[in-house]
Design an enzyme around this catalytic site. Structure first.
Site, PDB file in Angstrom:
ATOM      1  N   TYR A 135     -25.584  21.297 -63.057  1.00  0.00           N
ATOM      2  CA  TYR A 135     -24.556  22.278 -62.694  1.00  0.00           C
ATOM      3  C   TYR A 135     -24.081  23.085 -63.902  1.00  0.00           C
ATOM      4  O   TYR A 135     -23.692  24.240 -63.764  1.00  0.00           O
ATOM      5  CB  TYR A 135     -23.342  21.569 -62.080  1.00  0.00           C
ATOM      6  CG  TYR A 135     -23.417  21.407 -60.584  1.00  0.00           C
ATOM      7  CD1 TYR A 135     -24.367  20.584 -60.011  1.00  0.00           C
ATOM      8  CD2 TYR A 135     -22.531  22.078 -59.759  1.00  0.00           C
ATOM      9  CE1 TYR A 135     -24.426  20.429 -58.638  1.00  0.00           C
ATOM     10  CE2 TYR A 135     -22.582  21.926 -58.382  1.00  0.00           C
ATOM     11  CZ  TYR A 135     -23.523  21.098 -57.823  1.00  0.00           C
ATOM     12  OH  TYR A 135     -23.578  20.962 -56.467  1.00  0.00           O
ATOM     13  N   LYS A 186     -31.882   8.480 -61.353  1.00  0.00           N
ATOM     14  CA  LYS A 186     -33.330   8.618 -61.178  1.00  0.00           C
ATOM     15  C   LYS A 186     -33.974   8.240 -62.512  1.00  0.00           C
ATOM     16  O   LYS A 186     -34.753   9.006 -63.107  1.00  0.00           O
ATOM     17  CB  LYS A 186     -33.649  10.063 -60.735  1.00  0.00           C
ATOM     18  CG  LYS A 186     -35.073  10.268 -60.283  1.00  0.00           C
ATOM     19  CD  LYS A 186     -35.421   9.603 -58.953  1.00  0.00           C
ATOM     20  CE  LYS A 186     -36.890   9.784 -58.633  1.00  0.00           C
ATOM     21  NZ  LYS A 186     -37.323   8.990 -57.456  1.00  0.00           N
ATOM     22  N   ASP A 218     -33.326   8.166 -54.439  1.00  0.00           N
ATOM     23  CA  ASP A 218     -34.054   8.213 -53.159  1.00  0.00           C
ATOM     24  C   ASP A 218     -33.780   6.951 -52.341  1.00  0.00           C
ATOM     25  O   ASP A 218     -33.514   7.009 -51.135  1.00  0.00           O
ATOM     26  CB  ASP A 218     -35.561   8.451 -53.380  1.00  0.00           C
ATOM     27  CG  ASP A 218     -36.187   7.558 -54.436  1.00  0.00           C
ATOM     28  OD1 ASP A 218     -35.449   6.802 -55.113  1.00  0.00           O
ATOM     29  OD2 ASP A 218     -37.429   7.604 -54.587  1.00  0.00           O
ATOM     30  N   ASP A 242     -23.350  15.478 -55.106  1.00  0.00           N
ATOM     31  CA  ASP A 242     -23.154  16.572 -54.149  1.00  0.00           C
ATOM     32  C   ASP A 242     -23.899  16.262 -52.858  1.00  0.00           C
ATOM     33  O   ASP A 242     -23.359  16.385 -51.758  1.00  0.00           O
ATOM     34  CB  ASP A 242     -23.666  17.884 -54.762  1.00  0.00           C
ATOM     35  CG  ASP A 242     -23.510  19.059 -53.816  1.00  0.00           C
ATOM     36  OD1 ASP A 242     -22.414  19.202 -53.248  1.00  0.00           O
ATOM     37  OD2 ASP A 242     -24.476  19.824 -53.649  1.00  0.00           O
ATOM     38  N   ASP A 246     -22.283  14.464 -49.003  1.00  0.00           N
ATOM     39  CA  ASP A 246     -22.390  15.087 -47.679  1.00  0.00           C
ATOM     40  C   ASP A 246     -23.051  14.134 -46.689  1.00  0.00           C
ATOM     41  O   ASP A 246     -22.630  14.032 -45.534  1.00  0.00           O
ATOM     42  CB  ASP A 246     -23.209  16.393 -47.747  1.00  0.00           C
ATOM     43  CG  ASP A 246     -22.340  17.612 -48.008  1.00  0.00           C
ATOM     44  OD1 ASP A 246     -21.265  17.463 -48.617  1.00  0.00           O
ATOM     45  OD2 ASP A 246     -22.742  18.732 -47.611  1.00  0.00           O
TER      46      ASP A 246
HETATM   47  C1  IPM Z   1     -18.924  20.656 -53.156  1.00  0.00           C
HETATM   48  C2  IPM Z   1     -19.523  22.025 -52.926  1.00  0.00           C
HETATM   49  C3  IPM Z   1     -19.571  22.754 -54.256  1.00  0.00           C
HETATM   50  C4  IPM Z   1     -20.502  21.991 -55.168  1.00  0.00           C
HETATM   51  C5  IPM Z   1     -19.965  24.243 -54.152  1.00  0.00           C
HETATM   52  C6  IPM Z   1     -19.005  25.004 -53.251  1.00  0.00           C
HETATM   53  C7  IPM Z   1     -20.032  24.912 -55.500  1.00  0.00           C
HETATM   54  O1  IPM Z   1     -20.772  21.900 -52.334  1.00  0.00           O
HETATM   55  O2  IPM Z   1     -17.772  20.588 -53.625  1.00  0.00           O
HETATM   56  O3  IPM Z   1     -19.573  19.661 -52.846  1.00  0.00           O
HETATM   57  O4  IPM Z   1     -21.733  22.161 -55.122  1.00  0.00           O
HETATM   58  O5  IPM Z   1     -19.999  21.179 -55.957  1.00  0.00           O
HETATM   59 MG    MG Z   2     -21.275  19.901 -51.718  1.00  0.00          MG
END
Ligand code: IPM
Ligand code: MG
Length: 356
Positions: A135, A186, A218, A242, A246
């Site tokens: 990032y 990893k 993985d 990230d 999710d």
């Molecule tokens: C998160 C989002 C952000 C990230 C984006 C909006 C830059 O996906 O907070 O998980 O990738 O960190």
């Molecule tokens: Mg995210």
């Protein structure tokens, strides 16, 4: 109690205003001030993190954040991308540890795409490093290779001190919970991960009461789907975190339920729902405000040490779920589908009923 409020884009403003209703009930003394970020920042000042917004963030005790982002974001140049505003804010305030709990509300078991026995009782926390990795790693950019083709490149990079501080944050979190920490990397392929694993292992010597394990990313992704309840706290880098957060969020049925806290060296934190700006449903009064409301609860606990107020908010959320209120994302048979505002009002009413 000085709270900087950054509603941002898409559904951000709608869900944040519900959280503010709740704030006024449990902490009427709080002072709030709003500032634009993301596309809202670009509209107001031409950049995703305007100077006055950063100044407000610096002097606030905590930040309540909505979401940033527009449809087709990847097509915009980086300096003018709404998400860049959030990344710059995380970096400017050195918010290096992002806590993303994934908690299964018993009322919502039917909303998960996984079988009930797999997710029943799920209660894990992902601690995602937030200031490093691909990032922020330099060099990054585009270049032309010898064949005359365009090449895009990023650098996955971690220093020992960056890994150490987030590892300590994760071990401390495990201590407050079930004393288990799984570090995800990893290391079988990447040097950045090899160093990550060495440093986490070394930090672990300070926490003999916490059981430390390691998984490759993985395998961790697979285990999150297969047997997620084996985890307590997971610590991982920015990019893997990230993605995994999710995935973990969906275990619980809806990303619309999950709060997060981004913390640094001080008590100051940034609190935001894990879900994004969802431009497709913005302004329609259908978004789920519970993640924003639960983010407020995290703020009360972490930044202001108001444990009672935080618990009251969480109990109120449980009460509205138990009473059968659902936004569209968590709709189930036999429940009452409500909009964003009505869901916020229901939480406020539940808070009043507690007091009575
Ligand atoms: C998160 C989002 C952000 C990230 C984006 C909006 C830059 O996906 O907070 O998980 O990738 O960190
Ligand atoms: Mg995210």
């Amino acid at each position: 109690m000085k709270i900087a409020v950054m509603p941002g884009d898409g559904i951000g403003p709608e869900v944040v205003s519900q959280a503010l209703k709740v704030l006024r009930v449990v902490a009427p003394q709080a002072e709030t001030q709003e500032a634009p970020i993301g596309e809202a920042g670009i509209q107001a000042h031409g950049v995703p993190l305007p100077e006055p917004t950063l100044a407000l963030a610096r002097k606030a005790d905590a930040i309540l954040f909505g979401a940033v982002g527009v449809a087709d974001e990847a097509a915009i140049e980086r300096e003018r991308r709404p998400g860049t505003g959030l990344l710059q804010l995380r970096e400017a305030l050195t918010l290096y540890a992002n806590f993303r709990p994934a908690y299964m509300f018993p009322e919502l078991i039917g909303a998960s795409t996984l079988r009930p026995e797999v997710v029943d009782g799920l209660d894990i926390v992902i601690v995602r490093e937030l200031n490093g990795d691909a990032y922020f790693g330099q060099p990054r950019g585009f270049e032309i290779n010898q064949a005359g083709e365009r090449v895009g490149f990023n650098t996955m990079r971690y220093s020992e001190s960056e890994v150490e501080r987030v590892a300590h944050a994760a071990f401390r979190a495990a201590r407050r919970r079930h004393h288990k920490l799984c570090s995800v990397d990893k290391a079988n392929v990447l040097e950045a991960s090899q160093l990550w694993r060495e440093v986490v292992t070394r930090v672990g010597q300070d926490y003999p009461d916490v059981e430390l394990s390691h998984l490759f990313v993985d395998a961790a992704a697979m285990m999150l789907m297969r047997r997620p309840k084996q985890f307590d706290v997971i610590v991982t880098g920015n990019l893997f975190g990230d993605i995994l957060s999710d995935a973990a969020a969906m275990l619980t049925g809806s990303i619309g339920m999950l709060p997060s806290a981004s913390l640094g060296y001080e008590r100051k934190g940034l609190y935001e729902p894990v879900h994004g700006s969802a431009p497709d449903i913005a302004g329609k009064d259908v978004a789920n405000p519970l993640a924003a409301i639960l983010s407020l609860a995290m703020m009360l606990r972490e930044s202001f040490e108001m444990d009672d107020a935080a618990s009251r908010v969480e109990q109120a959320v449980r009460a509205v779920l138990a009473a059968g209120y659902r936004t569209a994302d968590i709709r189930q048979d036999g429940t009452q589908c409500v909009g964003t505002r009505d869901m916020g009002d229901a939480v406020v009413e539940a808070l009043h009923r507690q007091a009575a």
